[in-house]
Each structure stands twice: as C-alpha cells, then as structure tokens.
Design a protein around this motif. Structure first.
Motif, mmCIF file in Angstrom:
data_model
loop_
_atom_site.group_PDB
_atom_site.id
_atom_site.type_symbol
_atom_site.label_atom_id
_atom_site.label_comp_id
_atom_site.label_asym_id
_atom_site.label_seq_id
_atom_site.Cartn_x
_atom_site.Cartn_y
_atom_site.Cartn_z
ATOM 1 N N MET A 89 15.410 26.017 39.204
ATOM 2 C CA MET A 89 15.798 26.066 37.790
ATOM 3 C C MET A 89 15.996 27.516 37.351
ATOM 4 N N CYS A 110 16.089 16.797 35.621
ATOM 5 C CA CYS A 110 14.871 17.502 36.018
ATOM 6 C C CYS A 110 13.942 17.716 34.823
ATOM 7 N N CYS A 111 14.527 17.861 33.655
ATOM 8 C CA CYS A 111 13.741 18.161 32.447
ATOM 9 C C CYS A 111 13.221 16.921 31.740
ATOM 10 N N THR A 112 13.601 15.745 32.201
ATOM 11 C CA THR A 112 13.139 14.525 31.518
ATOM 12 C C THR A 112 11.991 13.888 32.244
ATOM 13 N N ILE A 130 20.054 19.433 35.916
ATOM 14 C CA ILE A 130 19.062 20.137 35.102
ATOM 15 C C ILE A 130 18.495 19.180 34.060
ATOM 16 N N SER A 131 19.353 18.406 33.441
ATOM 17 C CA SER A 131 18.924 17.453 32.427
ATOM 18 C C SER A 131 17.967 16.415 33.028
#
Length: 120
Positions: free
Chosen positions: A98, A118-120, A115-116
């Motif tokens: 990241m 990974c962030c949830t 990325i989205s």
C-alpha cells in the motif's frame, strides 16, 4: 559479494553488479538487504521482480518498507507487482505494498479497485 553501501557511494550501476545485488536481497543482515534495495533502483524495470519477491517474503517491516520505496521509484512497472500483494495474508506485506502504491501516486490509478478491497 559486492558491498551495496560501496555501490551507493560510488553511484555504480554497472550491469555486472546486478546479479550480486539480487543475491544481497537474501543477506542475513537487514542493513545489507535495505542497501541492496536502494542500489537496485538504477537498474530500472529489471529490478522489479527481485524487489517484489523480497517484499512478498520479508517479515522485517523495515526491509519491506525499503523494498516498497525502491519499487515506488520503478513505476509504472512496479504497479503490477505491488497490486497483488494487497491480498497477501501477511499484514506487513499488505502495508508495504500500500505504501509503495501511494508513493507511486497517479500512475498507480489502476490499483484503486485492489486498494479499495484491501481497505474494507
């Protein structure tokens, strides 16, 4: 084996040193691994695979950080190497990937879906 610190000091990126620097990525001591990451940057796209391999296998956060930093200097080629690492089961690998993608900036736009996720 070539001392990566000496190569950095000399700004030496001779082709014959590339294999030795790749071997330094597996050195016992983390300072040598970190110096090798930075010394590989001038080799451009051919350094992406060895640096991504180090990032994927290291448990040392500082080494992962340095590998990600080096990869961020090798955009756009590094985006394809860093993006799949966002799905790693290892939190250190995900965090370093990241960081690398964030340092790349707009050139990493293709990684936004990963990325989205990974962030949830």
């Amino acid at each position: 084996m070539v001392d990566p610190a000496m190569l950095l000091a000399a700004r030496d990126s001779a082709p014959e040193h590339f294999p030795e620097l790749v071997l330094c990525l597996d050195a016992e001591d983390s300072p040598t691994r970190r110096f090798a990451c930075i010394a590989l940057i001038p080799y451009g796209p051919r350094a992406v695979v060895p640096l991504a391999g180090l990032l994927a296998r290291t448990a040392d956060p500082e080494t992962g950080f340095m590998a990600a930093l080096a990869l961020s200097k090798l955009a756009p080629e590094a985006v394809a190497a860093l993006t799949p690492m966002l799905e790693s089961p290892e939190p250190e690998t995900r965090a370093a990937a990241m960081e690398g993608l964030l340092w790349i900036g707009p050139a990493a736009r293709g990684a936004l879906p990963a990325i989205s996720r990974c962030c949830t």
